[in-house]
Each structure stands twice: as C-alpha cells, then as structure tokens.
Design a protein around this motif. Structure first.
Motif, mmCIF file in Angstrom:
data_model
loop_
_atom_site.group_PDB
_atom_site.id
_atom_site.type_symbol
_atom_site.label_atom_id
_atom_site.label_comp_id
_atom_site.label_asym_id
_atom_site.label_seq_id
_atom_site.Cartn_x
_atom_site.Cartn_y
_atom_site.Cartn_z
ATOM 1 N N ASP A 174 1.132 -1.169 0.266
ATOM 2 C CA ASP A 174 -0.133 0.175 -0.145
ATOM 3 C C ASP A 174 1.276 0.818 0.091
ATOM 4 N N THR A 175 0.190 1.960 0.053
ATOM 5 C CA THR A 175 1.187 3.455 -0.362
ATOM 6 C C THR A 175 0.030 4.358 -0.055
ATOM 7 N N THR A 176 0.681 5.731 0.225
ATOM 8 C CA THR A 176 0.178 7.223 0.123
ATOM 9 C C THR A 176 0.666 7.656 -0.722
ATOM 10 N N CYS A 177 -0.307 9.249 -1.679
ATOM 11 C CA CYS A 177 -0.349 9.668 -2.434
ATOM 12 C C CYS A 177 -0.927 11.150 -2.038
ATOM 13 N N LEU A 178 0.028 12.023 -3.076
ATOM 14 C CA LEU A 178 -1.063 13.802 -2.358
ATOM 15 C C LEU A 178 -1.831 13.933 -3.916
ATOM 16 N N PHE A 179 -3.420 13.977 -3.701
ATOM 17 C CA PHE A 179 -4.825 14.971 -4.238
ATOM 18 C C PHE A 179 -4.514 16.871 -3.917
ATOM 19 N N THR A 180 -3.863 17.209 -4.989
ATOM 20 C CA THR A 180 -4.523 18.893 -4.335
ATOM 21 C C THR A 180 -5.723 18.947 -5.731
ATOM 22 N N SER A 181 -6.210 19.665 -4.659
ATOM 23 C CA SER A 181 -7.594 19.926 -5.948
ATOM 24 C C SER A 181 -8.283 21.136 -5.785
ATOM 25 N N THR A 182 -9.022 21.390 -6.950
ATOM 26 C CA THR A 182 -8.998 22.941 -6.843
ATOM 27 C C THR A 182 -10.388 22.526 -7.051
ATOM 28 N N PRO A 183 -11.767 23.105 -6.723
ATOM 29 C CA PRO A 183 -12.920 22.810 -6.327
ATOM 30 C C PRO A 183 -13.758 22.584 -7.936
ATOM 31 N N ALA A 184 -13.959 22.761 -8.158
ATOM 32 C CA ALA A 184 -14.332 22.295 -10.084
ATOM 33 C C ALA A 184 -13.350 21.605 -10.533
ATOM 34 N N GLU A 185 -11.934 21.160 -10.299
ATOM 35 C CA GLU A 185 -11.099 20.101 -10.733
ATOM 36 C C GLU A 185 -10.135 20.924 -11.900
ATOM 37 N N ASP A 186 -11.013 21.571 -11.848
ATOM 38 C CA ASP A 186 -9.796 22.700 -13.585
ATOM 39 C C ASP A 186 -8.350 22.139 -12.596
ATOM 40 N N PHE A 187 -7.485 22.913 -13.851
ATOM 41 C CA PHE A 187 -6.012 23.190 -13.331
ATOM 42 C C PHE A 187 -6.586 24.189 -13.395
ATOM 43 N N VAL A 188 -4.716 24.907 -12.288
ATOM 44 C CA VAL A 188 -4.175 26.335 -12.302
ATOM 45 C C VAL A 188 -2.542 26.651 -13.704
ATOM 46 N N VAL A 189 -3.142 27.286 -14.940
ATOM 47 C CA VAL A 189 -1.825 27.870 -15.266
ATOM 48 C C VAL A 189 -1.959 28.819 -15.363
ATOM 49 N N ASP A 190 -1.644 29.944 -14.568
ATOM 50 C CA ASP A 190 -1.764 31.895 -15.355
ATOM 51 C C ASP A 190 -0.396 32.174 -14.333
ATOM 52 N N GLY A 191 -0.075 33.139 -14.677
ATOM 53 C CA GLY A 191 0.488 34.304 -13.842
ATOM 54 C C GLY A 191 0.338 35.387 -13.679
ATOM 55 N N VAL A 192 0.881 36.626 -13.215
ATOM 56 C CA VAL A 192 1.191 37.388 -13.803
ATOM 57 C C VAL A 192 2.262 38.552 -12.861
ATOM 58 N N ASP A 193 2.935 39.282 -13.243
ATOM 59 C CA ASP A 193 4.225 39.632 -12.771
ATOM 60 C C ASP A 193 5.337 39.175 -12.889
#
Length: 379
Positions: A314-333
């Motif tokens: 067995d193992t543990t792993c990480l899920f990092t989720s947004t509320p809509a399960e969409d990705f974030v790829v964005d930036g500023v400055d």
C-alpha cells in the motif's frame, strides 16, 4: 548566488515538463527541487498513472488528444516507451458510459461501447455494471520515468537542476526576483514558474503576487490518498488487464496495472478522493487509513474476482484539488503558477509543459478555464 532567466520550482511532472519545454526554446533555465525529482513525498512518484480520454466535457477530451501526440513525441525523443497502451474502461451508472461515448465520438476518439455480456467475455476477471466504454488507446504511464526523461532532455539543452533546494522566500527585485533556499543558497531570475504540487498552499503565501490574483485563486484542497496493490490470480496475469474507472453509484474507484511499483504482481486500486484532508504536503503523515483499506478490499472482493482480495502493498499519495477539479496555469507580474492537479493531471504532462512554457514566455495564454478567475463549467 547564481542567475537564470527562468527559475522553475518543483521537479515533479509539471515543473519538469515546463523546464524541458523552456529549454527546448533556447531559454536559460534553472529548476530547483526541495528533495529529489519525482520524490516519494510528492505527487509524481511511482510507475502507475492512468492515461485515458473519457471525460464528460469536450475541453478535456480535446486536451487528451493533444496530449497523446505530445506523449508520442516525448517517447521518440527519449528513445523508450513511457506509456503502455493496455486500454481503458469506464463503467457503472455513476460514469454514464453512453454519454462519455458521445463526447468521444464527437471528438473523433477511437472507442467501443460494449454491452455487459460482451465485455464480461473479453474481461472475465472483472464484474462489469451494464454498458462498458472501452478506449483502446488508453493505458498506464510511468510518472517517475517520465520526470527523469524530461529532465534528461532539459539538461541536454542546458538546463540546470538543483536538488535539496527548498524555496522559503521569493523576493522581488529591480530586475526580477531573488529566490532564497532554506540552506541559504540563492538564485536570481527574471521569471519564476512555481509547480510545487501539494506544497503550493503554503508557498502561495510566500510569493509576491498581487492581492487580486491571490483573492481570485481557487481554494486548494490537499488530500492524502491511499492506494493498495492486490495480487493477480494465476489465470489473470499481468498483461491481461486494462485500466478502469468504475462508479457503481456512490463512489469512483480506479484500478490499473501496478507496474514496477508492485513488482508487476498486481493491480493498484483506490477510491477517488477518499483520503484524509490535510493543509498541505508538509502535513503528510504517510499513514494508511485502515478503514480505507477495508473499503477497497471489500470492493475488490465484489468487483475484481481476478484479484486475490488481500493487499500485499500500500502507499499514500497526494491529490491537490481545486473546487471544480480544473487545473491552474496562469501568472502575473513575472510569476507563473502551474497546478495541473485534482488527481487527473499526469496524463497531460508533456502537453502542459508546452502550455506552461507559453504562459511563462508570453507566447500564448493558457486555456481560459485554467486561468485564475477564468471561465468555469456552467459559468
């Protein structure tokens, strides 16, 4: 002190893909990683992730088609396979295979919609609910192998990879940024890309980002997921199993060949988003929940007769989720934040490297739904 035009933070699938694509474009790139690439404490370790096309929304199906071509290019450049095409199944009333098939048909993706009897004859090791959607091009990708393949290509184009380099503070300067490591090392950079996975909730507070960008950033939830490996019965060995996602009506369960993570002896099985919520990756315990083990074992006993219902690893792993399960790829400055997360980003890795590099260099924006404050389903 060292300097670089682009600094990429995090050597998982996301950071490695973006560093590779930036290096391919002739950019000066330094990638820093708090421990080691594809480390066991992150989200990109191990050899078993699902590649599939089936989504209810056309946007993601089209991205999967583009990602397929990107995988082929990466494998060609790497000189060895990274994705094993064992096929992918979706079934159960909670998955609605017929609706998924319509989306795949409209996108021109090869698929079969099988009745239960036909599917059971083909995969007697499975108990299948109603109609079954089969995607022959689906399969299993080697996450850790992919990270190392992309880093090798990035290094060949001049990128530097610094390990044991934990970002603690990013300071804005007259000409860019100074990144400070926990051990006192520093890197000056003109642009910073942060692909830190489950550490992002902590790091966001340390980044000199405008308050409006941070206010619009979707809430990130990190879960410590549990996955279990069950051995194949002798009559159903490795090489005869597809990947699958099954929802009998109350939960999504996924299963896939465990690969070298489990010595090719069995299937990796888990309930989606059933892990313990934690504030960030720094709070990961590495402890498997006994109730989760019992739940998954009961599922295997009922629906996967081709497996022995006794987990041997067995193992543990990480899920990092947004509320809509969409990705974030964005930036500023001068800062790009990349979080292709929510438990389904691995399949897009080579393509998301291109998207992230486009955003960082200003060559093109990310898809609207990946932008902070961008369109969300139903909006």
């Amino acid at each position: 002190m060292s300097t670089s035009r682009y600094l990429v933070v995090g050597a998982g699938l996301t950071g490695s893909a973006i560093a590779w694509q930036l290096a391919e474009r002739g950019c000066e790139v330094t990638l820093v990683e708090r421990t080691a690439p594809a480390a066991a404490g992150g989200s990109s370790h191990g050899s078993a992730r699902i590649f599939r096309y089936a989504y209810a929304e056309r946007d993601y199906v089209d991205l999967a088609v583009r990602a397929d071509a990107a995988w082929e290019e990466l494998e060609r450049r790497h000189g060895a396979p990274l994705l094993e095409r064992v096929g992918a199944l979706d079934h159960g009333p909670g998955r609605d295979p017929r609706a998924l098939a319509r989306v795949l048909r409209d996108a021109g993706v090869e698929h079969e919609l099988l009745d239960a009897a036909t599917a059971r004859r083909r995969w007697p090791q499975l108990v299948l609910d109603g109609e079954v959607l089969h995607q022959p091009g689906g399969g299993v990708l080697d996450a850790e192998g992919t990270v190392h393949a992309m880093l090798a290509l990035a290094r060949a184009r001049g990128a530097r990879v610094l390990t044991g380099w934990e970002l603690t503070r990013l300071e804005r300067t007259r000409v860019g940024f100074t990144a400070h490591a926990a051990d006192g090392r520093r890197v000056d950079a003109g642009h910073v890309v942060v692909g830190a996975g489950g550490w992002l909730p902590d790091l966001l507070r340390e980044l000199p980002l405008p308050s409006g960008f941070l206010a619009a950033f979707p809430v990130l939830q990190v879960r410590e997921e549990n996955a279990f490996h069950f051995p194949y019965r002798a009559e159903h060995p490795h090489g005869t199993w597809p990947t699958l996602i099954h929802n009998p009506g109350d939960q999504d369960v996924y299963a896939l060949p465990g690969g070298r993570d489990a010595d090719f002896r069995g299937q990796k099985v888990a309930v989606y988003n059933a892990g313990r919520p934690i504030a960030s990756a720094a709070r990961r315990s590495g402890v498997v929940d006994p109730a989760n083990r019992e739940r998954v074992t009961a599922y295997v006993r009922r629906y996967l007769p081709g497996l022995v219902p006794e987990p041997y690893a067995d193992t543990t792993c990480l899920f990092t989720s947004t509320p809509a399960e969409d990705f974030v790829v964005d930036g500023v400055d001068g800062i790009t934040v990349a979080s292709p997360c929510s438990g389904h980003g691995a399949k897009f890795a080579p393509l998301l490297g291109r998207i992230g590099a486009d955003v960082a260099t200003g060559a093109a924006p990310a898809p609207e739904r990946f932008r902070v404050g961008g369109r969300r389903p139903g909006a």
